[in-house]
Design a protein around this motif. Structure first.
Motif, PDB file in Angstrom:
ATOM      1  N   GLN A 108       5.407  44.096  36.722  1.00 51.51           N
ATOM      2  CA  GLN A 108       5.429  42.781  37.361  1.00 51.51           C
ATOM      3  C   GLN A 108       5.515  42.894  38.884  1.00 51.51           C
ATOM      4  O   GLN A 108       5.311  41.926  39.609  1.00 51.51           O
ATOM      5  N   GLY A 109       5.871  44.077  39.381  1.00 48.49           N
ATOM      6  CA  GLY A 109       5.991  44.288  40.822  1.00 48.49           C
ATOM      7  C   GLY A 109       6.398  45.727  41.072  1.00 48.49           C
ATOM      8  O   GLY A 109       6.670  46.481  40.118  1.00 48.49           O
ATOM      9  N   GLY A 110       6.448  46.109  42.337  1.00 47.70           N
ATOM     10  CA  GLY A 110       6.845  47.470  42.673  1.00 47.70           C
ATOM     11  C   GLY A 110       8.301  47.738  42.310  1.00 47.70           C
ATOM     12  O   GLY A 110       8.655  48.830  41.853  1.00 47.70           O
ATOM     13  N   LEU A 111       9.134  46.726  42.509  1.00 49.10           N
ATOM     14  CA  LEU A 111      10.555  46.923  42.206  1.00 49.10           C
ATOM     15  C   LEU A 111      10.768  47.167  40.713  1.00 49.10           C
ATOM     16  O   LEU A 111      11.463  48.108  40.322  1.00 49.10           O
ATOM     17  N   THR A 112      10.120  46.364  39.888  1.00 48.07           N
ATOM     18  CA  THR A 112      10.305  46.566  38.445  1.00 48.07           C
ATOM     19  C   THR A 112       9.612  47.847  37.968  1.00 48.07           C
ATOM     20  O   THR A 112      10.027  48.437  36.969  1.00 48.07           O
ATOM     21  N   ASN A 134      14.360  56.626  51.205  1.00 51.82           N
ATOM     22  CA  ASN A 134      13.593  55.951  50.146  1.00 51.82           C
ATOM     23  C   ASN A 134      13.952  54.470  50.044  1.00 51.82           C
ATOM     24  O   ASN A 134      15.082  54.057  50.346  1.00 51.82           O
ATOM     25  N   HIS A 135      12.982  53.709  49.572  1.00 50.98           N
ATOM     26  CA  HIS A 135      13.133  52.255  49.443  1.00 50.98           C
ATOM     27  C   HIS A 135      14.256  51.882  48.460  1.00 50.98           C
ATOM     28  O   HIS A 135      14.527  52.606  47.506  1.00 50.98           O
ATOM     29  N   ALA A 136      14.847  50.709  48.706  1.00 49.68           N
ATOM     30  CA  ALA A 136      15.969  50.230  47.883  1.00 49.68           C
ATOM     31  C   ALA A 136      15.619  50.191  46.394  1.00 49.68           C
ATOM     32  O   ALA A 136      16.480  50.458  45.543  1.00 49.68           O
ATOM     33  N   SER A 137      14.373  49.872  46.070  1.00 53.73           N
ATOM     34  CA  SER A 137      14.019  49.775  44.636  1.00 53.73           C
ATOM     35  C   SER A 137      14.002  51.155  43.972  1.00 53.73           C
ATOM     36  O   SER A 137      14.243  51.269  42.768  1.00 53.73           O
ATOM     37  N   ILE A 138      13.723  52.194  44.752  1.00 50.86           N
ATOM     38  CA  ILE A 138      13.815  53.558  44.214  1.00 50.86           C
ATOM     39  C   ILE A 138      15.290  53.886  43.992  1.00 50.86           C
ATOM     40  O   ILE A 138      15.674  54.422  42.941  1.00 50.86           O
ATOM     41  N   THR A 178       9.787  60.338  46.369  1.00 48.84           N
ATOM     42  CA  THR A 178       9.625  59.955  47.768  1.00 48.84           C
ATOM     43  C   THR A 178       8.783  58.697  47.894  1.00 48.84           C
ATOM     44  O   THR A 178       7.918  58.433  47.056  1.00 48.84           O
ATOM     45  N   ASP A 179       9.058  57.912  48.935  1.00 49.10           N
ATOM     46  CA  ASP A 179       8.108  56.880  49.347  1.00 49.10           C
ATOM     47  C   ASP A 179       6.855  57.606  49.813  1.00 49.10           C
ATOM     48  O   ASP A 179       6.960  58.733  50.325  1.00 49.10           O
ATOM     49  N   GLY A 180       5.702  56.979  49.709  1.00 50.89           N
ATOM     50  CA  GLY A 180       4.481  57.560  50.275  1.00 50.89           C
ATOM     51  C   GLY A 180       4.442  57.294  51.776  1.00 50.89           C
ATOM     52  O   GLY A 180       4.452  58.198  52.604  1.00 50.89           O
ATOM     53  N   VAL A 207       5.806  59.607  43.502  1.00 51.38           N
ATOM     54  CA  VAL A 207       5.628  59.012  44.830  1.00 51.38           C
ATOM     55  C   VAL A 207       5.441  57.510  44.672  1.00 51.38           C
ATOM     56  O   VAL A 207       4.714  57.043  43.801  1.00 51.38           O
ATOM     57  N   ASP A 208       6.136  56.751  45.519  1.00 54.45           N
ATOM     58  CA  ASP A 208       5.986  55.296  45.550  1.00 54.45           C
ATOM     59  C   ASP A 208       5.017  54.958  46.681  1.00 54.45           C
ATOM     60  O   ASP A 208       5.366  55.026  47.855  1.00 54.45           O
ATOM     61  N   ASP A 209       3.807  54.568  46.289  1.00 57.73           N
ATOM     62  CA  ASP A 209       2.719  54.382  47.262  1.00 57.73           C
ATOM     63  C   ASP A 209       2.561  52.916  47.689  1.00 57.73           C
ATOM     64  O   ASP A 209       1.464  52.492  48.053  1.00 57.73           O
ATOM     65  N   ALA A 210       3.669  52.169  47.653  1.00 56.76           N
ATOM     66  CA  ALA A 210       3.591  50.721  47.939  1.00 56.76           C
ATOM     67  C   ALA A 210       2.848  50.427  49.242  1.00 56.76           C
ATOM     68  O   ALA A 210       2.031  49.513  49.301  1.00 56.76           O
ATOM     69  N   HIS A 211       3.143  51.201  50.294  1.00 60.25           N
ATOM     70  CA  HIS A 211       2.514  50.917  51.596  1.00 60.25           C
ATOM     71  C   HIS A 211       1.323  51.829  51.887  1.00 60.25           C
ATOM     72  O   HIS A 211       0.789  51.811  52.993  1.00 60.25           O
ATOM     73  N   GLY A 212       0.935  52.639  50.897  1.00 61.21           N
ATOM     74  CA  GLY A 212      -0.233  53.497  51.092  1.00 61.21           C
ATOM     75  C   GLY A 212      -1.442  52.939  50.343  1.00 61.21           C
ATOM     76  O   GLY A 212      -2.594  53.187  50.682  1.00 61.21           O
ATOM     77  N   GLY A 238       3.065  52.011  42.375  1.00 59.40           N
ATOM     78  CA  GLY A 238       2.432  51.200  43.413  1.00 59.40           C
ATOM     79  C   GLY A 238       2.713  49.736  43.209  1.00 59.40           C
ATOM     80  O   GLY A 238       3.320  49.333  42.205  1.00 59.40           O
ATOM     81  N   THR A 239       2.288  48.953  44.181  1.00 65.52           N
ATOM     82  CA  THR A 239       2.470  47.507  44.086  1.00 65.52           C
ATOM     83  C   THR A 239       1.164  46.802  44.415  1.00 65.52           C
ATOM     84  O   THR A 239       0.374  47.290  45.226  1.00 65.52           O
ATOM     85  N   MET A 240       0.942  45.669  43.773  1.00 62.40           N
ATOM     86  CA  MET A 240      -0.217  44.842  44.099  1.00 62.40           C
ATOM     87  C   MET A 240       0.221  43.710  45.036  1.00 62.40           C
ATOM     88  O   MET A 240      -0.534  42.787  45.303  1.00 62.40           O
ATOM     89  N   SER A 241       1.454  43.794  45.517  1.00 57.35           N
ATOM     90  CA  SER A 241       2.029  42.693  46.306  1.00 57.35           C
ATOM     91  C   SER A 241       1.861  42.915  47.809  1.00 57.35           C
ATOM     92  O   SER A 241       2.331  42.109  48.608  1.00 57.35           O
ATOM     93  N   LYS A 242       1.233  44.009  48.185  1.00 56.74           N
ATOM     94  CA  LYS A 242       1.079  44.274  49.630  1.00 56.74           C
ATOM     95  C   LYS A 242      -0.412  44.238  49.972  1.00 56.74           C
ATOM     96  O   LYS A 242      -0.969  43.157  50.069  1.00 56.74           O
ATOM     97  N   ALA A 243      -1.067  45.398  50.148  1.00 60.11           N
ATOM     98  CA  ALA A 243      -2.484  45.361  50.542  1.00 60.11           C
ATOM     99  C   ALA A 243      -3.337  44.579  49.539  1.00 60.11           C
ATOM    100  O   ALA A 243      -4.318  43.950  49.929  1.00 60.11           O
TER     101      ALA A 243
HETATM  102  C1  PLP Z   1       8.315  51.351  49.111  1.00 63.84           C
HETATM  103  C2  PLP Z   1       8.404  50.066  48.332  1.00 63.84           C
HETATM  104  N1  PLP Z   1       8.493  50.129  47.000  1.00 63.84           N
HETATM  105  C3  PLP Z   1       8.572  49.017  46.258  1.00 63.84           C
HETATM  106  C4  PLP Z   1       8.583  47.761  46.835  1.00 63.84           C
HETATM  107  C5  PLP Z   1       8.705  46.548  45.975  1.00 63.84           C
HETATM  108  O1  PLP Z   1       7.437  46.006  45.719  1.00 63.84           O
HETATM  109  P1  PLP Z   1       7.287  44.561  45.109  1.00 63.84           P
HETATM  110  O2  PLP Z   1       7.415  43.596  46.232  1.00 63.84           O
HETATM  111  O3  PLP Z   1       5.932  44.558  44.481  1.00 63.84           O
HETATM  112  O4  PLP Z   1       8.376  44.386  44.099  1.00 63.84           O
HETATM  113  C6  PLP Z   1       8.496  47.645  48.216  1.00 63.84           C
HETATM  114  C7  PLP Z   1       8.517  46.315  48.841  1.00 63.84           C
HETATM  115  O5  PLP Z   1       9.114  46.052  49.836  1.00 63.84           O
HETATM  116  C8  PLP Z   1       8.391  48.837  48.991  1.00 63.84           C
HETATM  117  O6  PLP Z   1       8.319  48.768  50.316  1.00 63.84           O
END
Ligand code: PLP
Length: 396
Positions: A108-112, A134-138, A178-180, A207-212, A238-243
């Protein structure tokens, strides 16, 4: 109503306010674009993760509307019951092809995705080696797993190796995460070094490629493509909520990984899937990126242009290597004041202070987009310069 509990919450809110840490949440009054209306004011937008300007694209909106017409507005259930629309299945297949992996599982999102994947992969008695930034969701995913978390110094392969060596004899599963692209600093993780150490110490890589995603690699295929590491990274998040400009997340890897996560991941098992509109829009975005790399090229052109302009004005863009452009101010209150002054002048750029970033490194984070015009970027940089002189951040 529990009055004592209400009082405790109010006391904490008062403390945050007194220490300049309380959040001011603004309201978007228009479609999100390189300029938009926020709290009733038309401003150049330097705050969104909408890197490719997808949110406002007519063809993506049409795809979302068509999906609603065919499948309705909601998904109605979790994936394993009746939430697995054909659009999601097609999206998973298409995304796997785009990312050159065997399989993809949509969240449903990068966090989940993070909080569902990590606890499924490692458990009590296992070890997680996690970049300290690393990001809070990691971090939340790691905590939920009950595995022992061993932070290593930011992007520092000597630090990672030292920690891996210490635990070389432990027979448990070892996961390096790691975050990407690091969301606050805009630097890129040294993924080849991580993969090499993982091989040497028999660890699993994630690797969490949310911003890559949509930013790095050929046609925006992400960090793994950027470093030519296809088939070398165990789990890509990854997330579909950014790019991608929609909402959603994913885990990518082998068929085995995806089948395992379908059975074991609690955010798949206990939370409903993305809506048909999201899935329809995601399918269209993958087509757009597959067909052309124009948007990705334009994004980088804008990022390079803006960064050079800000540096020429004397601003410190920290260790950014990507369109995430932090402007380091230092003091939290000063960063807030600068953001407020910029808003008055017609530029929206978010200030970030402790605890989101370390004390003394408060900043304004500028997010570039492929649809910004040169005029908008010139205007924003000029307003930064003017405001920073007025507030004594820069000397004339
Ligand atoms: C590195 C990273 N991972 C995950 C997320 C969470 O993504 P989403 O907004 O799709 O839940 C973010 C969003 O800020 C992020 O920066």
């Amino acid at each position: 109503m529990n009055e004592k509990f209400q009082g405790m919450m109010q006391a904490e809110l008062d403390r945050l306010e007194k220490e300049g840490l309380s959040l001011r949440i603004r309201t978007l009054d228009s479609e999100q674009g390189p300029a938009c209306t926020i709290d009733g004011k038309y401003v150049v937008n330097l705050a969104a993760n909408n890197y490719l300007g997808i949110i406002a694209r007519k063809d993506v909106k049409e795809a979302a509307k068509k999906a609603i017409d065919e499948f309705g507005v909601g998904s109605g259930a979790v994936k394993t019951i009746i939430g697995n629309t054909r659009l999601i299945v097609e999206g998973e297949k298409k995304l796997a092809k785009f990312k050159e992996v065997e399989d993809v599982l949509m969240y449903q999102g990068g966090l989940t995705a993070n909080s569902g994947t990590i606890p499924a992969l490692v458990h009590d008695g296992d070890l997680i080696f996690s970049d300290e930034l690393n990001h809070a969701s990691i971090i939340d995913g790691c905590r939920l797993s009950k595995a022992k978390i061993i932070p290593f110094k930011h992007c520092d392969m000597a630090s990672l190796e030292e920690k891996l060596k210490e635990h070389q004899q432990d027979p448990c599963t070892k996961l390096i995460i790691t975050d990407g692209v690091f969301s606050m600093d805009g630097d890129i993780a040294p993924l080849p070094g991580i993969v090499e150490l993982a091989k040497k110490y028999d660890a699993v890589t994630m690797v969490d490629d949310a911003h890559g995603e949509g930013v790095l690699g050929d046609h925006g295929r992400g960090i793994v493509n950027h470093f030519h590491l296809e088939g070398e990274v165990d789990v890509e998040i990854g997330t579909m909520s950014k790019a991608f400009g929609v909402v959603g997340g994913y885990a990518a890897g082998t068929h085995t990984l995806v089948e395992y996560l379908k059975n074991k991941s609690r955010t798949i098992l206990f939370s409903s899937t993305i809506t048909p509109a999201d899935a329809g829009a995601i399918l269209k975005v993958i087509d757009i990126l597959t067909e052309s790399d124009d948007l990705v090229r334009k994004l980088w052109e804008n990022a390079v242009y803006f960064k050079a302009k800000m540096k020429a004005y004397g601003f410190d863009t920290w260790r950014s290597e990507t369109p995430i452009t932090p402007i380091i101010i230092g003091d939290g209150q000063l960063a807030k004041n600068l953001s407020a002054r910029l808003f008055e002048k017609g530029v929206f750029a978010q200030s970030l202070g402790f605890p989101t970033v370390p004390k003394g490194l408060a900043r304004i984070r500028c997010m570039l987009c492929s649809t910004h015009t040169k005029e908008q970027l010139d205007f924003a940089a000029d307003m930064f310069h003017e405001s920073a002189l007025e507030l004594g951040i820069l000397k004339s």
